[in-house]
Design a protein around this motif. Structure first.
Motif, PDB file in Angstrom:
ATOM      1  N   ASN A   1      -1.551   4.959   3.887  1.00 47.82           N
ATOM      2  CA  ASN A   1      -3.015   4.726   3.261  1.00 47.82           C
ATOM      3  C   ASN A   1      -3.094   3.084   3.308  1.00 47.82           C
ATOM      4  O   ASN A   1      -3.635   2.346   2.469  1.00 47.82           O
ATOM      5  CB  ASN A   1      -3.295   5.178   1.998  1.00 47.82           C
ATOM      6  CG  ASN A   1      -4.603   5.106   1.494  1.00 47.82           C
ATOM      7  OD1 ASN A   1      -5.485   5.233   2.250  1.00 47.82           O
ATOM      8  ND2 ASN A   1      -4.797   5.087   0.290  1.00 47.82           N
TER       9      ASN A   1
ATOM     10  N   TRP B   1       0.965  -1.096   0.038  1.00 54.08           N
ATOM     11  CA  TRP B   1       0.112   0.070  -0.089  1.00 54.08           C
ATOM     12  C   TRP B   1       0.854   1.191  -0.077  1.00 54.08           C
ATOM     13  O   TRP B   1       2.175   1.204   0.337  1.00 54.08           O
ATOM     14  CB  TRP B   1      -0.810  -0.074   1.271  1.00 54.08           C
ATOM     15  CG  TRP B   1      -0.133   0.107   2.426  1.00 54.08           C
ATOM     16  CD1 TRP B   1       0.297   1.098   3.275  1.00 54.08           C
ATOM     17  CD2 TRP B   1       0.447  -1.158   3.386  1.00 54.08           C
ATOM     18  NE1 TRP B   1       0.814   0.828   4.388  1.00 54.08           N
ATOM     19  CE2 TRP B   1       1.127  -0.736   4.482  1.00 54.08           C
ATOM     20  CE3 TRP B   1       0.401  -2.341   3.079  1.00 54.08           C
ATOM     21  CZ2 TRP B   1       1.685  -1.272   5.178  1.00 54.08           C
ATOM     22  CZ3 TRP B   1       0.945  -3.206   3.995  1.00 54.08           C
ATOM     23  CH2 TRP B   1       1.771  -2.559   5.301  1.00 54.08           C
TER      24      TRP B   1
ATOM     25  N   THR C   1      -5.276   1.178   4.791  1.00 54.02           N
ATOM     26  CA  THR C   1      -6.492   0.513   4.666  1.00 54.02           C
ATOM     27  C   THR C   1      -7.112   0.215   3.162  1.00 54.02           C
ATOM     28  O   THR C   1      -7.902  -0.326   2.851  1.00 54.02           O
ATOM     29  CB  THR C   1      -7.725   1.379   5.293  1.00 54.02           C
ATOM     30  OG1 THR C   1      -7.610   2.674   4.427  1.00 54.02           O
ATOM     31  CG2 THR C   1      -7.408   1.682   6.461  1.00 54.02           C
ATOM     32  N   ASP C   2      -6.226   0.894   2.373  1.00 49.47           N
ATOM     33  CA  ASP C   2      -6.424   0.641   0.587  1.00 49.47           C
ATOM     34  C   ASP C   2      -5.235  -0.219   0.352  1.00 49.47           C
ATOM     35  O   ASP C   2      -4.171   0.386  -0.356  1.00 49.47           O
ATOM     36  CB  ASP C   2      -6.513   1.742   0.133  1.00 49.47           C
ATOM     37  CG  ASP C   2      -6.897   1.792  -1.495  1.00 49.47           C
ATOM     38  OD1 ASP C   2      -7.406   0.531  -1.751  1.00 49.47           O
ATOM     39  OD2 ASP C   2      -6.594   2.869  -2.233  1.00 49.47           O
TER      40      ASP C   2
END
Length: 242
Positions: A76, A72, A78-79
């Motif tokens: 970030n 990632w 979480t993405d």
């Protein structure tokens, strides 16, 4: 004669039990190790090979349950993107990826085998982000998922050669986070050997482990937290050992 026979049988049973304990002890000493190989830099759109070389004690692992590469853009998490590693030979698992844009990317090699799990962390500078690699390695504030809280009971007066308690308390949306997978990644400032220590949940939301620091100096401790609902967090701390 009967007494002699009984004594001989008992001696043989004790010998077999001792051998079994020795074999069991040797097996417990073996740990899952992963050498995670990632280039330091790349260009956007360039094909990059990720490689994890997996071993268990002196054995190269050719049948890992899972080797999954996750990456990632820094900050970030979480993405993220997951790519399965393909076994080639001699304990090696590889995957090819492309990073679309400039930036610092962080990567895990999630590896499960022989009933153990490890997830070494690496970073790569893509495009114009090369100069930021060293800043990333020192420490960049990590933004947690909404509602996630981590409190590390930073130990004091740590003495080299003594057992040190490592305790972390976790909450999610105001509730104790139970049944999480918590690991301490320990790296000395002057050295390259990383120790991975699994924590046990001692009470709801509290996870503890014991580690012996072999030498005095400055250490980096990264606390990794995962659960079955795709939570994936980490936090870094620095400690001094006397």
């Amino acid at each position: 004669m009967k007494k002699i026979t009984i004594l001989v049988v008992m001696a043989l049973l004790l010998l077999l039990a001792a051998c079994g304990n020795e074999e069991s002890g040797e097996e417990e000493l073996a740990t899952l190790e992963v050498e995670f190989i990632v280039p330091e830099t790349a260009e956007p759109g360039e094909t990059v090979q990720l490689e994890a070389i997996v071993s268990y004690g002196d054995e190269m692992v050719e049948d890992a349950d899972e080797v999954m590469f996750e990456y990632w853009v820094q900050g970030n998490e979480t993405d993220s993107t997951n790519v399965e590693g393909i076994h080639t030979s001699n304990g090696s698992y590889t995957a090819e990826v492309e990073f679309a844009e400039d930036g610092i990317y962080e990567l895990y090699a999630h590896t499960t085998a022989r009933g153990q799990h490890t997830m070494p962390l690496k970073s790569i500078a893509v495009g114009d982000a090369e100069e930021a690699v060293h800043q990333d390695e020192e420490h960049v504030e990590h933004k947690h998922s909404d509602g996630f809280q981590l409190h590390f009971s930073n130990p004091e007066n740590i003495q080299a050669g003594d057992d040190t308690d490592l305790i972390v308390h976790l909450q999610l949306e105001g509730e104790e986070l139970e049944n999480a997978n918590v690991r301490f990644e320990i790296l000395p400032e002057q050295g390259e050997h990383i120790a991975w220590v699994d924590a046990n949940e001692t009470k709801p939301g509290e996870y503890a482990a014991v580690h012996e620091f072999s030498e005095a100096g400055t250490y980096s401790i990264v606390i990794h937290v995962e659960d079955d609902a795709d939570l994936h967090e980490h936090e870094e701390y620095t400690i001094e050992v006397q």
